[in-house]
Write a protein that holds these residues in place. Structure first.
Motif, PDB file in Angstrom:
ATOM      1  N   PHE A  39       0.458  -0.810  -0.192  1.00  5.72           N
ATOM      2  CA  PHE A  39       0.868   0.132  -0.438  1.00  5.72           C
ATOM      3  C   PHE A  39       1.177   1.430  -0.143  1.00  5.72           C
ATOM      4  CE2 PHE A  39      -2.540  -3.715   2.448  1.00  5.72           C
ATOM      5  CZ  PHE A  39      -3.577  -3.944   1.257  1.00  5.72           C
ATOM      6  N   GLU A  40       2.045   0.735  -0.754  1.00  3.87           N
ATOM      7  CA  GLU A  40       3.302   2.043  -0.241  1.00  3.87           C
ATOM      8  C   GLU A  40       2.966   3.521  -1.285  1.00  3.87           C
ATOM      9  OE1 GLU A  40       4.846   2.582   2.623  1.00  3.87           O
ATOM     10  OE2 GLU A  40       3.905   1.447   3.532  1.00  3.87           O
ATOM     11  N   GLY A  41       2.979   2.814  -2.725  1.00  5.08           N
ATOM     12  CA  GLY A  41       2.545   3.329  -4.001  1.00  5.08           C
ATOM     13  C   GLY A  41       3.691   3.139  -4.204  1.00  5.08           C
ATOM     14  N   ASN A  42       3.665   4.028  -5.835  1.00  2.87           N
ATOM     15  CA  ASN A  42       5.873   3.535  -6.082  1.00  2.87           C
ATOM     16  C   ASN A  42       6.347   4.732  -5.930  1.00  2.87           C
ATOM     17  OD1 ASN A  42       3.868   5.215  -7.848  1.00  2.87           O
ATOM     18  ND2 ASN A  42       4.461   3.403 -10.100  1.00  2.87           N
ATOM     19  N   SER A  43       6.595   5.327  -4.894  1.00  4.39           N
ATOM     20  CA  SER A  43       7.446   6.405  -5.132  1.00  4.39           C
ATOM     21  C   SER A  43       8.703   5.852  -5.660  1.00  4.39           C
ATOM     22  CB  SER A  43       7.609   7.460  -3.949  1.00  4.39           C
ATOM     23  OG  SER A  43       8.563   6.199  -3.379  1.00  4.39           O
ATOM     24  N   GLN A  44       9.795   7.135  -6.171  1.00  9.44           N
ATOM     25  CA  GLN A  44      10.949   6.637  -6.474  1.00  9.44           C
ATOM     26  C   GLN A  44      11.529   5.781  -5.039  1.00  9.44           C
ATOM     27  OE1 GLN A  44      11.526   6.754 -10.081  1.00  9.44           O
ATOM     28  NE2 GLN A  44      14.150   5.943  -9.157  1.00  9.44           N
ATOM     29  N   VAL A  45      11.941   7.076  -4.052  1.00 10.72           N
ATOM     30  CA  VAL A  45      12.216   6.176  -2.720  1.00 10.72           C
ATOM     31  C   VAL A  45      11.660   4.542  -2.454  1.00 10.72           C
ATOM     32  CG1 VAL A  45      12.505   6.419  -0.638  1.00 10.72           C
ATOM     33  CG2 VAL A  45      12.316   7.991  -1.459  1.00 10.72           C
ATOM     34  N   GLN A  46      11.104   4.644  -2.873  1.00 11.95           N
ATOM     35  CA  GLN A  46       9.833   3.020  -2.675  1.00 11.95           C
ATOM     36  C   GLN A  46      10.679   2.130  -3.312  1.00 11.95           C
ATOM     37  OE1 GLN A  46       9.032   3.481   0.036  1.00 11.95           O
ATOM     38  NE2 GLN A  46       7.486   0.816  -0.187  1.00 11.95           N
ATOM     39  N   MET A  47      10.925   2.278  -4.916  1.00  8.70           N
ATOM     40  CA  MET A  47      11.728   2.037  -5.990  1.00  8.70           C
ATOM     41  C   MET A  47      12.703   1.378  -5.709  1.00  8.70           C
ATOM     42  SD  MET A  47       8.922   1.053  -8.435  1.00  8.70           S
ATOM     43  CE  MET A  47       7.377   1.255  -7.203  1.00  8.70           C
ATOM     44  N   LEU A  73       9.541  -2.591 -13.307  1.00 11.49           N
ATOM     45  CA  LEU A  73       8.782  -1.303 -14.386  1.00 11.49           C
ATOM     46  C   LEU A  73       7.466  -1.234 -14.288  1.00 11.49           C
ATOM     47  CD1 LEU A  73       9.723  -4.205 -16.950  1.00 11.49           C
ATOM     48  CD2 LEU A  73      10.443  -2.142 -17.053  1.00 11.49           C
ATOM     49  N   THR A  74       6.634   0.136 -14.356  1.00  9.71           N
ATOM     50  CA  THR A  74       5.761   0.257 -13.765  1.00  9.71           C
ATOM     51  C   THR A  74       4.343   0.949 -14.902  1.00  9.71           C
ATOM     52  OG1 THR A  74       6.390   2.629 -14.367  1.00  9.71           O
ATOM     53  CG2 THR A  74       6.865   1.582 -11.647  1.00  9.71           C
ATOM     54  N   GLY A  75       5.080  -0.135 -15.935  1.00 16.19           N
ATOM     55  CA  GLY A  75       3.662   0.369 -16.711  1.00 16.19           C
ATOM     56  C   GLY A  75       2.349  -0.512 -16.540  1.00 16.19           C
ATOM     57  N   LYS A  76       2.221  -1.322 -16.174  1.00 12.33           N
ATOM     58  CA  LYS A  76       1.206  -1.785 -15.763  1.00 12.33           C
ATOM     59  C   LYS A  76       0.465  -1.491 -14.038  1.00 12.33           C
ATOM     60  CE  LYS A  76       1.490  -6.337 -18.540  1.00 12.33           C
ATOM     61  NZ  LYS A  76       2.215  -7.607 -18.598  1.00 12.33           N
ATOM     62  N   ALA A  77       0.307  -0.422 -13.763  1.00 10.30           N
ATOM     63  CA  ALA A  77       0.580  -0.165 -12.781  1.00 10.30           C
ATOM     64  C   ALA A  77      -0.665   0.343 -11.984  1.00 10.30           C
ATOM     65  CB  ALA A  77       1.248   1.406 -12.080  1.00 10.30           C
ATOM     66  N   LEU A  82       2.932  -4.079 -10.104  1.00  9.12           N
ATOM     67  CA  LEU A  82       4.625  -3.585 -10.498  1.00  9.12           C
ATOM     68  C   LEU A  82       5.539  -5.367 -11.037  1.00  9.12           C
ATOM     69  CD1 LEU A  82       6.795  -2.047 -10.125  1.00  9.12           C
ATOM     70  CD2 LEU A  82       6.799  -2.976  -7.297  1.00  9.12           C
ATOM     71  N   GLU A  83       6.253  -4.704 -11.993  1.00  4.85           N
ATOM     72  CA  GLU A  83       6.678  -5.573 -13.096  1.00  4.85           C
ATOM     73  C   GLU A  83       8.025  -5.868 -12.041  1.00  4.85           C
ATOM     74  OE1 GLU A  83       4.433  -7.466 -17.021  1.00  4.85           O
ATOM     75  OE2 GLU A  83       5.520  -5.696 -16.437  1.00  4.85           O
ATOM     76  N   ILE A  84       8.532  -6.817 -11.666  1.00  2.23           N
ATOM     77  CA  ILE A  84       9.872  -6.968 -10.908  1.00  2.23           C
ATOM     78  C   ILE A  84      10.437  -7.958 -12.397  1.00  2.23           C
ATOM     79  CG2 ILE A  84      11.045  -7.792  -9.676  1.00  2.23           C
ATOM     80  CD1 ILE A  84       8.589  -7.855  -7.163  1.00  2.23           C
ATOM     81  N   VAL A  85      12.231  -7.113 -13.035  1.00  2.00           N
ATOM     82  CA  VAL A  85      12.545  -7.370 -13.597  1.00  2.00           C
ATOM     83  C   VAL A  85      13.908  -7.926 -12.869  1.00  2.00           C
ATOM     84  CG1 VAL A  85      13.601  -7.934 -15.796  1.00  2.00           C
ATOM     85  CG2 VAL A  85      11.754  -6.589 -15.582  1.00  2.00           C
ATOM     86  N   LEU A  86      14.257  -9.462 -13.022  1.00  2.00           N
ATOM     87  CA  LEU A  86      15.503  -9.861 -12.393  1.00  2.00           C
ATOM     88  C   LEU A  86      16.514 -10.977 -13.124  1.00  2.00           C
ATOM     89  CD1 LEU A  86      17.374 -10.707  -9.402  1.00  2.00           C
ATOM     90  CD2 LEU A  86      15.947 -12.916  -9.510  1.00  2.00           C
TER      91      LEU A  86
END
Length: 107
Positions: A39-47, A73-77, A82-86
């Motif tokens: 529930f934290e949103g997708n701010s730069q700090v959170q990323m 990747l936040t394209g589907k936010a 949130l797509e995590i690409v490892l």
């Protein structure tokens, strides 16, 4: 059918990413605790925090690979994903692989 090392590792990573801390009785430290960021949103700090946590989790629990990069990747936010690409290489080879984990969060 035999499961390849890569498939086995990606199955393990999926389990790691979807497991909450304290969820496993005999391994309470195991997991990535992505839910803490739900529930934290997708701010730069959170990323930055999520990328760091993913890297540390993988380095702690998946010794068969080396983390090359973690990208978010936040394209589907807008769909709550949130797509995590490892990007990783197997410790036993030079090949680099990419795995995408779709982390679902509430917006």
């Amino acid at each position: 059918a035999m499961v390849s090392d890569q498939e086995e590792i990606e199955n393990s990573l999926n389990i790691l990413f979807s497991t909450k801390i304290n969820e496993r009785l005999f391994h309470p430290d195991f997991g990535c605790n992505l839910d803490a960021y739900q529930f934290e949103g997708n701010s730069q700090v959170q990323m930055i925090r999520i990328r760091k946590m993913i890297r540390e989790c993988v380095e702690t629990y998946e010794h068969r690979i080396n983390v090359e990069n973690v990208e978010l990747l936040t394209g589907k936010a807008d769909e709550g994903i949130l797509e995590i690409v490892l990007s990783y290489s197997l410790s036993s080879s030079e090949s680099v692989y990419n795995m995408v984990y779709p982390f679902k969060f509430d917006i």
